[in-house]
Design a protein around this motif. Structure first.
Motif, PDB file in Angstrom:
ATOM      1  N   PHE A 153     -63.923 -51.824  11.483  1.00 17.07           N
ATOM      2  CA  PHE A 153     -64.345 -52.663  10.358  1.00 17.07           C
ATOM      3  C   PHE A 153     -65.847 -52.926  10.443  1.00 17.07           C
ATOM      4  CE2 PHE A 153     -65.311 -56.520   8.142  1.00 17.07           C
ATOM      5  CZ  PHE A 153     -64.532 -56.438   6.997  1.00 17.07           C
ATOM      6  N   GLY A 154     -66.538 -52.725   9.356  1.00 13.87           N
ATOM      7  CA  GLY A 154     -67.964 -53.047   9.296  1.00 13.87           C
ATOM      8  C   GLY A 154     -68.890 -51.937   9.764  1.00 13.87           C
ATOM      9  N   SER A 155     -68.336 -50.820  10.226  1.00 14.60           N
ATOM     10  CA  SER A 155     -69.242 -49.778  10.721  1.00 14.60           C
ATOM     11  C   SER A 155     -69.981 -49.112   9.561  1.00 14.60           C
ATOM     12  CB  SER A 155     -68.478 -48.755  11.564  1.00 14.60           C
ATOM     13  OG  SER A 155     -67.338 -48.304  10.896  1.00 14.60           O
ATOM     14  N   VAL A 156     -71.207 -48.682   9.871  1.00 11.27           N
ATOM     15  CA  VAL A 156     -72.025 -47.966   8.889  1.00 11.27           C
ATOM     16  C   VAL A 156     -71.721 -46.476   9.040  1.00 11.27           C
ATOM     17  CG1 VAL A 156     -74.369 -47.409   8.144  1.00 11.27           C
ATOM     18  CG2 VAL A 156     -73.836 -49.705   9.019  1.00 11.27           C
ATOM     19  N   VAL A 157     -71.261 -45.866   7.936  1.00 11.89           N
ATOM     20  CA  VAL A 157     -70.809 -44.483   7.981  1.00 11.89           C
ATOM     21  C   VAL A 157     -71.783 -43.624   7.185  1.00 11.89           C
ATOM     22  CG1 VAL A 157     -68.902 -42.924   7.432  1.00 11.89           C
ATOM     23  CG2 VAL A 157     -68.423 -45.310   8.038  1.00 11.89           C
ATOM     24  N   GLN A 158     -72.273 -42.563   7.796  1.00 12.84           N
ATOM     25  CA  GLN A 158     -73.120 -41.612   7.077  1.00 12.84           C
ATOM     26  C   GLN A 158     -72.444 -40.246   7.156  1.00 12.84           C
ATOM     27  OE1 GLN A 158     -77.297 -42.379   6.980  1.00 12.84           O
ATOM     28  NE2 GLN A 158     -77.702 -40.287   7.640  1.00 12.84           N
ATOM     29  N   HIS A 203     -67.938 -29.300  -5.714  1.00  8.90           N
ATOM     30  CA  HIS A 203     -66.725 -30.106  -5.516  1.00  8.90           C
ATOM     31  C   HIS A 203     -67.026 -31.589  -5.744  1.00  8.90           C
ATOM     32  CE1 HIS A 203     -64.287 -26.847  -3.836  1.00  8.90           C
ATOM     33  NE2 HIS A 203     -65.346 -26.481  -3.156  1.00  8.90           N
ATOM     34  N   PRO A 204     -66.407 -32.204  -6.753  1.00  7.98           N
ATOM     35  CA  PRO A 204     -66.595 -33.651  -6.947  1.00  7.98           C
ATOM     36  C   PRO A 204     -65.757 -34.439  -5.937  1.00  7.98           C
ATOM     37  CG  PRO A 204     -65.233 -32.731  -8.707  1.00  7.98           C
ATOM     38  CD  PRO A 204     -65.629 -31.584  -7.828  1.00  7.98           C
ATOM     39  N   ILE A 205     -66.412 -35.011  -4.932  1.00  2.64           N
ATOM     40  CA  ILE A 205     -65.697 -35.719  -3.871  1.00  2.64           C
ATOM     41  C   ILE A 205     -65.666 -37.216  -4.185  1.00  2.64           C
ATOM     42  CG2 ILE A 205     -65.602 -36.217  -1.398  1.00  2.64           C
ATOM     43  CD1 ILE A 205     -65.072 -33.275  -2.035  1.00  2.64           C
ATOM     44  N   HIS A 206     -64.457 -37.762  -4.203  1.00  8.54           N
ATOM     45  CA  HIS A 206     -64.220 -39.165  -4.569  1.00  8.54           C
ATOM     46  C   HIS A 206     -63.616 -39.907  -3.380  1.00  8.54           C
ATOM     47  CE1 HIS A 206     -62.750 -42.725  -6.530  1.00  8.54           C
ATOM     48  NE2 HIS A 206     -61.489 -42.359  -6.509  1.00  8.54           N
ATOM     49  N   ILE A 207     -64.145 -41.110  -3.094  1.00  5.79           N
ATOM     50  CA  ILE A 207     -63.548 -41.952  -2.054  1.00  5.79           C
ATOM     51  C   ILE A 207     -62.873 -43.139  -2.713  1.00  5.79           C
ATOM     52  CG2 ILE A 207     -63.902 -43.253   0.069  1.00  5.79           C
ATOM     53  CD1 ILE A 207     -66.303 -41.764   0.685  1.00  5.79           C
ATOM     54  N   HIS A 208     -61.653 -43.399  -2.315  1.00  9.93           N
ATOM     55  CA  HIS A 208     -60.949 -44.585  -2.794  1.00  9.93           C
ATOM     56  C   HIS A 208     -61.453 -45.824  -2.036  1.00  9.93           C
ATOM     57  CE1 HIS A 208     -57.299 -42.732  -4.934  1.00  9.93           C
ATOM     58  NE2 HIS A 208     -58.150 -41.751  -4.734  1.00  9.93           N
ATOM     59  N   GLY A 209     -61.482 -46.968  -2.750  1.00  9.85           N
ATOM     60  CA  GLY A 209     -61.778 -48.251  -2.107  1.00  9.85           C
ATOM     61  C   GLY A 209     -63.234 -48.492  -1.769  1.00  9.85           C
ATOM     62  N   ALA A 230     -67.981 -49.661   6.114  1.00 10.02           N
ATOM     63  CA  ALA A 230     -66.516 -49.698   6.103  1.00 10.02           C
ATOM     64  C   ALA A 230     -66.025 -51.149   6.131  1.00 10.02           C
ATOM     65  CB  ALA A 230     -65.968 -48.909   7.287  1.00 10.02           C
ATOM     66  N   ASP A 231     -66.219 -51.849   5.009  1.00  8.92           N
ATOM     67  CA  ASP A 231     -65.915 -53.289   4.977  1.00  8.92           C
ATOM     68  C   ASP A 231     -64.631 -53.592   4.199  1.00  8.92           C
ATOM     69  OD1 ASP A 231     -66.697 -52.656   2.458  1.00  8.92           O
ATOM     70  OD2 ASP A 231     -68.345 -54.096   2.336  1.00  8.92           O
ATOM     71  N   ASN A 232     -63.809 -52.593   3.974  1.00  8.42           N
ATOM     72  CA  ASN A 232     -62.573 -52.805   3.218  1.00  8.42           C
ATOM     73  C   ASN A 232     -61.413 -52.197   4.009  1.00  8.42           C
ATOM     74  OD1 ASN A 232     -60.798 -53.452   1.192  1.00  8.42           O
ATOM     75  ND2 ASN A 232     -61.476 -51.829  -0.215  1.00  8.42           N
ATOM     76  N   PRO A 233     -60.599 -53.071   4.652  1.00 13.30           N
ATOM     77  CA  PRO A 233     -59.546 -52.541   5.519  1.00 13.30           C
ATOM     78  C   PRO A 233     -58.449 -51.848   4.724  1.00 13.30           C
ATOM     79  CG  PRO A 233     -59.348 -54.931   5.311  1.00 13.30           C
ATOM     80  CD  PRO A 233     -60.621 -54.544   4.605  1.00 13.30           C
ATOM     81  N   GLY A 234     -57.876 -50.805   5.312  1.00 11.63           N
ATOM     82  CA  GLY A 234     -56.780 -50.105   4.648  1.00 11.63           C
ATOM     83  C   GLY A 234     -56.855 -48.612   4.904  1.00 11.63           C
TER      84      GLY A 234
END
Ligand code: C2O
Length: 538
Positions: free
Chosen positions: A420-425, A439-445, A492-496
């Motif tokens: 939780f809270g990590s900075v992702v690159q 490729h259109p890459i989509h991330i949920h949340g 990454a501030d949204n758990p799930g």
């Protein structure tokens, strides 16, 4: 209500799956801060779920919608109440089915206006119009993809593109129903473009009118003026258009951007018509032929697509991090499975089946449980958490001589765990395996910042110099350039459990997906809520 409804397009009447009998489905108009409760009743003969594309779903992953990821499907006859709050997002998003190819016809606009006492960051437009781009199949889209899965070959392409559900007057039997957008001379309208097409990126232009982009994917942008938009499936673009031309009829036209090589294409064009309030659009007497846009790019015009993407900027300085916790590098691209005895093999050379992968893992959706439910209740055997941070070997991703071993991805249900809270690159690198493609890459949340995009192999030394740490655009879907790369950053501030996938549906079917597992943080406010009582089970 998800139901079967007869609809007439391209001279024939078909039964299609709709929501409340409407195609496109109903527009949801809400304000930032609202809590939505949407009861979805499935009266169709297929499993169904609804995804609220781009909604962050903070701590409410149970309402996100992708089947077997955050819920099991709503079975025919079943229902599920999606409940979530819109936090900190304004602009245009949309909703769509997230089960097999149901979203071909099950989609609609989701418009988020500022709270009651707040205003847009631009002068209030005199009218607002959702303009949803789509694709129409004469065949049942579910049959089309089932047939492709059975044979291992590529699915049939659609029969028309559409604007607000109508192909428009350049297609047969479609003239009278062409979508009309009535406007007044001198006014400024806000057009909310959504690309809901299943498998195609689309260019959009309006004859003789300039468009000023003010938001993409429900994040405001620095206003910039253009005559061409490019929207990948999943993306939205809000534009202001001033009606400053002689009062008559003008085409709004869209056609495909096809980046893959050797892709035969029938560059058909869907149209709507801007109709100035001038008597010229009256149903009495002949209609005036609309003016056709001069600037609609050719279907393979990658430089037009790139130029548009490069124009998008956040309005002000944004918070991006130079200190990163997780450096990730994912390849995105196609691949092939070798045929097994007894399988049909209609892929290339008639001895393969199409596949797709990230880091050579071809994502397999579980069948016995949803990933989120299995994570929450610690049910073993549904997934593993060993999705690789890097490709299994480094290779010349965009070159011609890719090792044959990499053509065959490993089918698996692998998640990448994030604290939780990590900075992702994350570097997203297209590969030339089978064929390079945008490729259109989509991330949920999540929304993310696009730090840079480029062509060729990403070079960690030289390409960091191109990173925009000042005003990079914020989106939920990035069109990774054909034979190129994009670098995105998010916290990454949204758990799930959050699916990330190519928004060309044929590529999800082939496995171009993975999921992040974001752990809970400290305390209740950083933790996933418990599941709703009516969560559909497998
Ligand atoms: Cu718009 Cu996973 O979807």
């Amino acid at each position: 209500m998800i139901q079967e409804t007869p609809v007439k397009r391209l001279c024939k009447t078909h039964n299609i799956i709709t929501v409340n009998g409407q195609y496109p489905g109903p527009t949801l108009e809400v304000r930032e801060g609202d809590t939505l409760v949407i009861n979805v009743v499935n009266r169709a003969q297929y499993n169904a779920t609804i995804h609220w594309h781009g909604i962050r779903q903070i701590r409410t992953g149970w309402a996100d919608g992708p089947e077997f990821v955050t819920q099991c499907p709503i079975r025919p006859g079943g229902s599920y109440k999606y409940r979530f709050t819109i936090q900190g997002q304004e602009g245009t998003l949309w909703w769509h089915a997230h089960s097999s190819w149901l979203r071909a016809t099950v989609y609609g606009a989701l418009i988020i206006r500022p709270r009651e006492n707040k205003t847009y960051p631009f002068a209030k437009p005199s009218r607002e119009v959702p303009v949803i781009l789509g694709e129409w199949w004469d065949a049942n889209p579910i049959d089309v993809i089932r047939e492709a899965q059975r044979t291992g070959g590529g699915p049939n392409v659609s029969d028309a593109f559409t604007i607000n559900g109508q192909p428009g007057d350049l297609y047969k039997c479609s003239n009278k129903e062409t979508t009309a957008i009535p406007v007044k001379a001198g006014e400024t309208a806000l057009l909310r473009f959504i690309n809901a097409a299943l498998n195609h990126e689309l260019f959009v232009t309006i004859a003789q009118h300039k468009m000023t982009v003010v938001a993409t994917d429900a994040s405001y942008t620095k206003p910039f003026t253009t005559s061409v938009l490019m929207l990948a499936p999943g993306q939205t673009t809000d534009v202001l258009v001033t009606m400053d031309q002689p009062p008559t009829r003008y085409y709004v036209a869209a056609r495909a951007y096809v980046s893959g090589q050797n892709v035969a294409f029938d560059n058909t064009t869907t149209t709507a018509v801007l109709e100035y309030d001038c008597g010229c659009a009256s149903d009495f007497g002949p209609k005036i032929q609309p003016a056709f846009p001069a600037a609609l790019p050719a279907f393979n015009d990658t430089s037009a697509a790139t130029a548009f993407a490069a124009g998008i900027r956040s309005p002000d300085r944004v918070k991006v991090h130079e200190n990163v916790d997780e450096y990730l590098f994912f390849t995105v691209g196609l691949g092939l499975f070798n045929c097994k005895p007894g399988q049909l093999c209609a892929g290339p050379n008639n001895n393969t089946r199409f596949a797709a992968s990230m880091n050579n893992v071809s994502f397999v959706f579980p069948q016995t449980d949803s990933l989120l439910h299995a994570h929450y209740y610690k049910i073993p055997g549904v997934f593993t958490t060993d999705f690789p941070a890097y490709p299994p070997v480094q290779f010349d991703y965009t070159g011609q001589n890719v090792s044959q071993a990499l053509w065959q991805p490993v089918p698996a249900t692998k998640l990448y765990p994030l604290r939780f809270g990590s900075v992702v690159q994350l570097v997203l690198q297209d590969t030339s395996i089978v064929t390079p493609e945008n490729h259109p890459i989509h991330i949920h949340g999540y929304d993310f910042f696009i730090l840079a995009e480029g062509f060729g192999n990403f070079d960690p030394k030289k390409d960091v110099e191109k990173f925009n740490y000042v005003d990079p655009p914020q989106r939920n879907t990035v069109a990774v350039p054909v034979n190129g790369w994009a670098v995105i950053q998010f916290v990454a501030d949204n758990p799930g459990v959050w699916l990330m996938h190519c928004h060309l549906d044929v590529h999800i079917t082939w496995g171009l997906a993975m999921a992040f597992l974001v752990e809970d943080g400290y305390g209740e406010l950083q933790s996933l809520e418990p599941p709703p009582v009516d969560l559909p089970m497998c």
